[in-house]
Structures are given as structure tokens and as C-alpha cells.
Design a protein around this motif. Structure first.
Motif, mmCIF file in Angstrom:
data_model
loop_
_atom_site.group_PDB
_atom_site.id
_atom_site.type_symbol
_atom_site.label_atom_id
_atom_site.label_comp_id
_atom_site.label_asym_id
_atom_site.label_seq_id
_atom_site.Cartn_x
_atom_site.Cartn_y
_atom_site.Cartn_z
ATOM 1 N N LYS A 76 -3.880 22.193 -27.792
ATOM 2 C CA LYS A 76 -2.520 22.669 -28.082
ATOM 3 C C LYS A 76 -2.382 24.055 -27.488
ATOM 4 O O LYS A 76 -3.347 24.811 -27.418
ATOM 5 N N GLY A 77 -1.171 24.390 -27.073
ATOM 6 C CA GLY A 77 -0.965 25.705 -26.492
ATOM 7 C C GLY A 77 0.497 26.057 -26.398
ATOM 8 O O GLY A 77 1.379 25.365 -26.922
ATOM 9 N N LEU A 78 0.760 27.163 -25.700
ATOM 10 C CA LEU A 78 2.104 27.682 -25.510
ATOM 11 C C LEU A 78 2.263 27.977 -24.027
ATOM 12 O O LEU A 78 1.440 28.669 -23.430
ATOM 13 N N LYS A 79 3.304 27.415 -23.411
ATOM 14 C CA LYS A 79 3.557 27.627 -21.991
ATOM 15 C C LYS A 79 5.047 27.894 -21.814
ATOM 16 O O LYS A 79 5.876 27.106 -22.270
ATOM 17 N N ASN A 80 5.387 29.007 -21.175
ATOM 18 C CA ASN A 80 6.787 29.386 -20.950
ATOM 19 C C ASN A 80 7.583 29.382 -22.253
ATOM 20 O O ASN A 80 8.727 28.944 -22.298
ATOM 21 N N GLY A 81 6.945 29.835 -23.324
ATOM 22 C CA GLY A 81 7.625 29.922 -24.618
ATOM 23 C C GLY A 81 7.783 28.594 -25.339
ATOM 24 O O GLY A 81 8.442 28.518 -26.363
ATOM 25 N N LYS A 82 7.182 27.535 -24.816
ATOM 26 C CA LYS A 82 7.296 26.205 -25.439
ATOM 27 C C LYS A 82 5.916 25.729 -25.888
ATOM 28 O O LYS A 82 4.944 25.851 -25.161
ATOM 29 N N HIS A 83 5.863 25.172 -27.100
ATOM 30 C CA HIS A 83 4.626 24.606 -27.606
ATOM 31 C C HIS A 83 4.389 23.239 -26.962
ATOM 32 O O HIS A 83 5.345 22.490 -26.729
ATOM 33 N N TYR A 84 3.142 22.957 -26.675
ATOM 34 C CA TYR A 84 2.798 21.662 -26.092
ATOM 35 C C TYR A 84 1.473 21.188 -26.669
ATOM 36 O O TYR A 84 0.721 21.956 -27.272
ATOM 37 N N GLU A 85 1.209 19.923 -26.459
ATOM 38 C CA GLU A 85 -0.074 19.329 -26.818
ATOM 39 C C GLU A 85 -0.485 18.423 -25.674
ATOM 40 O O GLU A 85 0.351 17.708 -25.104
ATOM 41 N N ARG A 86 -1.760 18.463 -25.326
ATOM 42 C CA ARG A 86 -2.289 17.598 -24.262
ATOM 43 C C ARG A 86 -3.351 16.693 -24.845
ATOM 44 O O ARG A 86 -4.202 17.133 -25.604
ATOM 45 N N TRP A 87 -3.287 15.436 -24.439
ATOM 46 C CA TRP A 87 -4.322 14.472 -24.788
ATOM 47 C C TRP A 87 -5.083 14.155 -23.518
ATOM 48 O O TRP A 87 -4.489 13.833 -22.484
ATOM 49 N N TYR A 88 -6.403 14.216 -23.613
ATOM 50 C CA TYR A 88 -7.277 13.931 -22.486
ATOM 51 C C TYR A 88 -7.996 12.609 -22.744
ATOM 52 O O TYR A 88 -8.581 12.415 -23.807
ATOM 53 N N TYR A 89 -7.947 11.733 -21.763
ATOM 54 C CA TYR A 89 -8.653 10.452 -21.840
ATOM 55 C C TYR A 89 -9.762 10.457 -20.801
ATOM 56 O O TYR A 89 -9.541 10.821 -19.642
ATOM 57 N N THR A 90 -10.954 10.076 -21.225
ATOM 58 C CA THR A 90 -12.086 10.035 -20.312
ATOM 59 C C THR A 90 -12.694 8.637 -20.305
ATOM 60 O O THR A 90 -12.424 7.818 -21.185
ATOM 61 N N ARG A 91 -13.507 8.381 -19.303
ATOM 62 C CA ARG A 91 -14.235 7.114 -19.216
ATOM 63 C C ARG A 91 -15.681 7.429 -18.870
ATOM 64 O O ARG A 91 -15.979 8.469 -18.285
ATOM 65 N N LEU A 92 -16.553 6.530 -19.241
ATOM 66 C CA LEU A 92 -17.963 6.665 -18.893
ATOM 67 C C LEU A 92 -18.233 5.835 -17.641
ATOM 68 O O LEU A 92 -17.917 4.649 -17.600
ATOM 69 N N THR A 93 -18.796 6.470 -16.639
ATOM 70 C CA THR A 93 -19.107 5.796 -15.385
ATOM 71 C C THR A 93 -20.615 5.764 -15.205
ATOM 72 O O THR A 93 -21.270 6.806 -15.304
ATOM 73 N N PRO A 94 -21.186 4.575 -14.960
ATOM 74 C CA PRO A 94 -22.642 4.521 -14.785
ATOM 75 C C PRO A 94 -23.063 5.077 -13.424
ATOM 76 O O PRO A 94 -22.442 4.802 -12.404
ATOM 77 N N ASP A 95 -24.079 5.907 -13.448
ATOM 78 C CA ASP A 95 -24.733 6.394 -12.233
ATOM 79 C C ASP A 95 -26.126 5.784 -12.253
ATOM 80 O O ASP A 95 -26.941 6.150 -13.089
ATOM 81 N N TYR A 96 -26.359 4.855 -11.366
ATOM 82 C CA TYR A 96 -27.655 4.189 -11.365
ATOM 83 C C TYR A 96 -28.696 5.092 -10.724
ATOM 84 O O TYR A 96 -28.597 5.438 -9.563
ATOM 85 N N VAL A 97 -29.642 5.489 -11.527
ATOM 86 C CA VAL A 97 -30.708 6.360 -11.078
ATOM 87 C C VAL A 97 -31.963 5.503 -11.064
ATOM 88 O O VAL A 97 -32.728 5.481 -12.011
ATOM 89 N N GLY A 98 -32.095 4.756 -10.032
ATOM 90 C CA GLY A 98 -33.233 3.854 -9.937
ATOM 91 C C GLY A 98 -34.237 4.374 -8.944
ATOM 92 O O GLY A 98 -34.024 5.367 -8.273
ATOM 93 N N GLY A 99 -35.325 3.694 -8.850
ATOM 94 C CA GLY A 99 -36.323 4.077 -7.872
ATOM 95 C C GLY A 99 -37.683 3.564 -8.262
ATOM 96 O O GLY A 99 -37.868 2.909 -9.275
#
Length: 147
Positions: A76-99
């Protein structure tokens, strides 16, 4: 023989694909089933967007929640005198660390004791930003799809 291979290929590849393709709509339907009063308050356009996992300016937080679920994090924050809320969506991505991993061990009274060499393909997961939704006055003001 070819029919058996085709059936086996379908079973190994086709059925999991069918299952995974229905997961997103199943998740939306589960959220709607758990929150029927929230869904009933939406207008017809927002109901259609929720069901197709779309977003539009002016949608309520409830509609975004039903379509995408709860955010991974929010701010939540204030920008240009207006209150806002941001929702962040993430995903899990596999990084195959093989060898190749060499074995090690020692000789004992009954021969060689040790752990064999081999290959590994265990994934390590990285969290990546998928989308950001910004609200002002509890309505969607803007959003970003991160690709």
C-alpha cells in the motif's frame, strides 16, 4: 504393436495434459464455490471476466480475487496524493540443475563401501513475478502482465 505404443503415449502424455489444462478453471470454480455471496454481487461483465480469468479497469478486488486468487504479496502507498494498493502475483519456475556426480567411498574389511556416481535432474525453483494489479478506491486502476 503400433496401437499399443499409441495408447501408451496417450496415457503417458495425453491424460496429464487434459488434467493440467482444467486446473485453472477448477481453481476459479473452487473460489466461487467457497465465496458464492462474493460472486453473486458481481455484475454480468465481471462474472464473465472472472470465469475466463481476465481483468479490466474498474473491476473490484473481489472479482480479481475470484479470478486470480489471493496475491503472493501486497503493498500500500501514496502516489500523487492518491492512496493505492498493489497485488503481486508470482509463479514458481523450475530450474533444472542436473549433472554428473562422482561417487565416493572407502575400502573396508568386506570390500568397497561407498556411494555410486550418477546423474541428477532434481529441479531448483525460482520465484518469478507474473503480474501486478493496482487498485485505487478498491477498484482496478491498472495492471501489468510480466512475461
Amino acid at each position: 504393436m503400433k496401437n499399443k505404443q499409441a495408447i501408451l503415449t496417450f496415457l503417458l502424455l495425453g491424460i496429464p495434459c487434459l488434467f493440467l489444462s482444467s486446473c485453472a478453471t477448477d481453481a476459479i470454480q473452487r473460489r466461487i464455490d467457497k465465496n458464492p455471496e462474493m460472486y453473486s454481487r458481481l455484475n454480468a461483465d465481471d462474472k464473465q471476466r472472472v470465469n475466463s480469468k481476465k481483468i479490466a479497469q474498474g473491476m473490484s478486488k473481489e472479482a480479481v480475487f475470484l479470478a486470480f486468487g489471493g496475491p503472493s504479496r501486497s503493498a500500500k502507498g501514496l502516489k500523487n496524493g492518491k492512496h493505492y494498493e498493489r497485488w503481486y502475483y508470482t509463479r514458481l519456475t523450475p530450474d533444472y540443475v542436473g549433472g554428473y556426480y562422482p561417487g565416493y567411498g572407502r575400502y573396508g574389511p568386506r570390500g568397497y563401501y561407498g556411494y555410486g556416481a550418477g546423474f541428477s535432474a532434481f529441479p531448483d525453483y525460482t520465484r518469478e513475478l507474473e503480474a501486478i494489479v493496482e487498485f485505487r478506491n478498491n477498484k482496478v486502476y491498472g495492471w501489468e502482465d510480466v512475461r
